[in-house]
Design a protein around this motif. Structure first.
Motif, PDB file in Angstrom:
ATOM      1  N   ASP A 131      -3.083   6.387  -6.038  1.00 56.12           N
ATOM      2  CA  ASP A 131      -2.268   5.926  -4.906  1.00 56.12           C
ATOM      3  C   ASP A 131      -2.619   6.768  -3.684  1.00 56.12           C
ATOM      4  N   ASP A 146       5.542  -1.785   3.289  1.00 51.56           N
ATOM      5  CA  ASP A 146       5.973  -0.459   3.720  1.00 51.56           C
ATOM      6  C   ASP A 146       5.371   0.614   2.810  1.00 51.56           C
ATOM      7  N   GLY A 147       4.390   1.330   3.314  1.00 54.03           N
ATOM      8  CA  GLY A 147       3.726   2.357   2.512  1.00 54.03           C
ATOM      9  C   GLY A 147       4.544   3.626   2.379  1.00 54.03           C
ATOM     10  N   HIS A 148       5.673   3.708   3.089  1.00 51.47           N
ATOM     11  CA  HIS A 148       6.499   4.925   3.023  1.00 51.47           C
ATOM     12  C   HIS A 148       7.808   4.684   2.272  1.00 51.47           C
ATOM     13  N   GLY A 149       7.976   3.462   1.755  1.00 51.91           N
ATOM     14  CA  GLY A 149       9.220   3.129   1.048  1.00 51.91           C
ATOM     15  C   GLY A 149       9.040   3.251  -0.453  1.00 51.91           C
ATOM     16  N   GLN A 208      15.244   1.268  -4.151  1.00 57.59           N
ATOM     17  CA  GLN A 208      15.324   2.659  -3.693  1.00 57.59           C
ATOM     18  C   GLN A 208      16.609   3.351  -4.121  1.00 57.59           C
ATOM     19  N   ILE A 210       4.046   1.916  -4.086  1.00 59.30           N
ATOM     20  CA  ILE A 210       3.312   0.701  -3.714  1.00 59.30           C
ATOM     21  C   ILE A 210       3.099  -0.236  -4.913  1.00 59.30           C
ATOM     22  N   ARG A 268      -0.769   7.920  -1.312  1.00 55.85           N
ATOM     23  CA  ARG A 268       0.140   9.039  -1.022  1.00 55.85           C
ATOM     24  C   ARG A 268       1.240   9.057  -2.072  1.00 55.85           C
ATOM     25  N   LYS A 294       1.198  -7.055   4.896  1.00 53.31           N
ATOM     26  CA  LYS A 294       1.441  -5.616   5.062  1.00 53.31           C
ATOM     27  C   LYS A 294       2.755  -5.244   4.377  1.00 53.31           C
ATOM     28  N   THR A 302      -3.242   1.277   6.436  1.00 53.01           N
ATOM     29  CA  THR A 302      -2.201   0.268   6.169  1.00 53.01           C
ATOM     30  C   THR A 302      -2.196  -0.073   4.676  1.00 53.01           C
ATOM     31  N   GLU A 315      -4.986   0.181  -0.025  1.00 52.08           N
ATOM     32  CA  GLU A 315      -4.996   0.770   1.306  1.00 52.08           C
ATOM     33  C   GLU A 315      -6.207   0.256   2.083  1.00 52.08           C
TER      34      GLU A 315
END
Ligand code: NAP
Length: 287
Positions: free
Chosen positions: A285, A64-67, A245, A70, A287, A62, A41, A28
């Motif tokens: 991590d 996707d930190g929300h997918g 996913q 990580i 999040r 970069k 990011t 991050e």
């Protein structure tokens, strides 16, 4: 990484004494002078074995930190996954009904290569070390069969698992596994030469096989390096993120805690101690 610790020419520059050990990290952004990389990011880059890195934006990607988690950007969605995708797409080119063999089948690269060959409709046979890894290759990765390379008669077990010979081989290990596979190659077989982990710790390297069969069987043997086609990284992330996913692309990670344990963990890979993509955690991590 092992190749970079040798004082000799390989495809990558050797790490100098006192230099930071090379390797990929994901993390991050906690401070930034570039508006394109705001604090928070998530970015991945080959910035070495460090808890904190200082980097130009051009050396980071970069993600996707929300997918997906990580960590996957170092494994299934990162360099190893892209390596499998490149070797399978460009060289292995599996077709429905063909038999494809994948060595180091439970590992970061091999697990993805085999699942891609399955998606193409091939009969996929893994080679892995030990019953637990072979079970994972068959039951979780859903390869059609898996042979333990420590079996008493590897050649006979591989022949039994490949009754119609071998049309494609994704080479990760070399040595005895390679010799057993080469004996079973069919005419016009393709061999994607990705790596030869069984010999990375050997000095000098063992003598090579007799390649006379390549002529008569018109076999294609081609090496490749994932970094030669940088565009493949984004292509693979785009293709595979939804598979990760929705759970249709399986992956396994083997986490070691603490940077101080990284050297021993690297040594462990060369004997098969890792089970899945080896990761070294240097912090929680975000999040
Ligand atoms: N060409 C490229 O651009 C590129 C990029 C990345 C990686 N690579 C290569 O891809 C290969 C796989 O890398 P990875 O990161 O996915 O590693 P990995 O498969 O996660 O780990 C390596 C595995 O190799 C197997 N192994 C170790 N020593 C062996 C031996 N003596 N005989 C047979 N198998 C042995 C072990 O599995 P078992 O316990 O199942 O034996 C070990 O777990 C390596 O050769 C690596 O150098 C190439």
């Amino acid at each position: 990484m092992r190749g970079r610790l040798r004082d000799q020419q390989t495809y990558a520059k050797a790490v100098e004494i006192g230099e930071v050990m090379t390797g990929e990290t994901v993390g991050e952004v906690i401070a930034s002078a570039d508006p394109a990389f705001a604090i928070g990011t998530i970015a991945v880059g080959a910035r070495g074995w460090q808890t904190y890195i200082l980097s130009n934006a051009s050396q980071l990607t970069k993600v996707d930190g929300h997918g997906p988690p990580i960590s996957t950007y170092l494994g299934v969605l990162g360099m190893p996954g892209t390596t499998a995708y490149t070797g399978v797409t460009d060289i292995l080119r599996p077709k429905a009904g063909e038999t494809v063999v994948i060595s180091a089948a439970s590992g970061a690269v091999g697990s993805v290569a085999g699942q891609l060959a399955k998606r193409a409709g091939a009969r996929v046979v893994g080679v892995a070390g030990g019953a637990e890894k072979c079970l994972h290759v068959q039951d979780t990765l859903l390869f059609d069969d898996c042979v333990d390379h420590r079996a008493l008669d590897l050649r006979a077990e591989l022949a039994a698992a490949c009754p119609h010979g071998i049309d494609g081989y994704f080479e990760n290990v070399g040595g005895a596994v390679q010799a057993a596979v080469f004996d079973l190659l069919n005419p016009y077989a393709r061999v994607a030469m990705c790596g030869m982990v069984s010999q990375y710790n050997q000095d000098p390297f063992p003598p090579g096989p007799n390649l006379g069969f390549v002529v008569g069987k018109k076999v294609l043997i081609q090496g490749f390096i994932v970094s030669d086609k940088p565009e493949r990284f984004a292509e693979w992330r785009k293709l595979a993120a939804s598979w990760v996913q929705d759970g249709s692309l399986k992956y396994r990670e083997d986490e070691v805690d603490g940077l101080e344990n990284a050297p021993d963990a690297l040594g462990g890979i060369l004997g098969g101690r890792n089970f899945g993509k080896l990761l070294v955690r240097v912090g929680p991590d975000p999040r």
